[in-house]
Design an enzyme around this catalytic site. Structure first.
Site, PDB file in Angstrom:
ATOM      1  N   HIS A  40      15.069  19.061  79.238  1.00 17.06           N
ATOM      2  CA  HIS A  40      15.148  17.728  79.853  1.00 17.06           C
ATOM      3  C   HIS A  40      16.613  17.310  79.928  1.00 17.06           C
ATOM      4  O   HIS A  40      17.396  17.606  79.023  1.00 17.06           O
ATOM      5  CB  HIS A  40      14.335  16.723  79.025  1.00 17.06           C
ATOM      6  N   GLU A  72      14.527  16.527  88.226  1.00 12.51           N
ATOM      7  CA  GLU A  72      14.748  15.128  87.846  1.00 12.51           C
ATOM      8  C   GLU A  72      16.226  14.767  88.047  1.00 12.51           C
ATOM      9  O   GLU A  72      17.070  15.094  87.208  1.00 12.51           O
ATOM     10  CB  GLU A  72      14.386  14.910  86.366  1.00 12.51           C
TER      11      GLU A  72
HETATM   12  P1  13P Z   1      11.336   7.600  84.111  1.00 14.56           P
HETATM   13  O1  13P Z   1      10.037   7.795  84.843  1.00 14.56           O
HETATM   14  O2  13P Z   1      11.278   6.533  83.069  1.00 14.56           O
HETATM   15  O3  13P Z   1      12.472   7.441  85.074  1.00 14.56           O
HETATM   16  O4  13P Z   1      11.612   8.946  83.299  1.00 14.56           O
HETATM   17  C1  13P Z   1      11.633  10.141  83.978  1.00 14.56           C
HETATM   18  C2  13P Z   1      11.712  11.249  83.015  1.00 14.56           C
HETATM   19  O5  13P Z   1      12.744  11.482  82.430  1.00 14.56           O
HETATM   20  C3  13P Z   1      10.479  12.023  82.763  1.00 14.56           C
HETATM   21  O6  13P Z   1      10.777  13.190  82.074  1.00 14.56           O
END
Ligand code: 13P
Length: 248
Positions: free
Chosen positions: A93, A161
């Site tokens: 992550h 992400e």
């Molecule tokens: P948010 O949906 O709070 O932006 O977080 C995304 C995330 O990091 C999921 O792994």
């Protein structure tokens, strides 16, 4: 289609159980091909997994995995616990990469252990600021670091992400997300031509915007942070996914 809930470190054990119970009592058996996976924090993992033990609808994952199978690493999650309570594990992550210095090499090692334990790794990749001159450079490097034999097995998910969409309320531009998903699929098919790995989008996903991501070509689900911390908002996301499934 995958709907993943990353609870991060936002809930204590009691709140995790309460939220899990609310989700449990409001999920039906009518979710078709939608795979729902909840990622509680490590302390809450076992108790949440036990609550869903007899549920065929919701699966459980860990937010990080062990680096090695030896079982001597202080601060790690025990191999026996992760394989007993989890089906999935999030790796790499962006918050772990940036705040804990997790390298591609560490992510690759953890992915190998996870696969050997029969878990599905959810490997997060990110291009950082969307204004990067080459938006795919970081992503390509992170994808190329995934061991080829893991990609070949095809039993993993990639979660894209963008850093500036995580926890900001500024979700990624769907057009950019679609282009990035296409680039991710292209890199993977260059490494292993026969494999189709599901690619998810994560970053400020909620019930209002989820359809704009789930209907994109090359996007097979979402990884949800903040909007997964309340049963009603998370289940609204699942409902939106269900509408899309029915429309297909
Ligand atoms: P948010 O949906 O709070 O932006 O977080 C995304 C995330 O990091 C999921 O792994």
């Amino acid at each position: 289609m995958y709907i993943l809930a990353n609870w991060k470190d936002r809930l204590d054990a009691d709140s995790s159980s309460a939220l899990a119970n609310q989700i449990l009592s409001n999920t039906s058996s009518a979710y078709g091909n939608i795979e729902i996976v909840i990622f509680p924090d490590t302390v809450s993992l076992a108790q949440v997994a036990l609550l869903f033990e007899s549920s065929s609808i919701v699966k459980i994952g860990a937010q990080d995995g062990p680096l090695e199978k030896s079982g001597t690493l202080t601060g790690s999650i025990a191999v026996a616990n992760i394989s007993q309570f989890c089906d999935y594990v999030i790796l790499g992550h962006s918050e772990r990469r940036s705040k804990l210095g997790e390298t591609d090499e560490i992510v690759a090692k953890k992915a190998t252990v996870a696969c050997d334990l029969g878990l599905v790794p959810v490997i997060c990749v990110s291009n950082g600021e969307v204004s990067n001159a080459d938006p795919y450079l970081g992503i390509e490097t992170q994808l190329q670091a995934i061991p080829r034999e893991i990609l070949s097995r095809g039993e993993l998910l990639i979660a894209y992400e963008p850093i500036d969409a995580i926890g900001t309320g500024s979700p990624g531009n769907p057009k950019t997300v679609e282009e990035t998903a296409r680039a991710i699929h292209k890199v993977i098919s260059r490494i292993v031509p026969t494999i189709n790995v599901p690619v998810l989008y994560g970053g400020s996903v909620d019930a209002e915007n989820v359809t704009s991501y789930l209907s994109l070509k090359g996007i097979d689900g979402v990884l949800v942070g903040g909007a997964s911390l309340a049963a009603d908002s998370f289940l609204s996301i699942v409902d939106e996914a269900l509408h899309i499934e029915h429309a297909q």
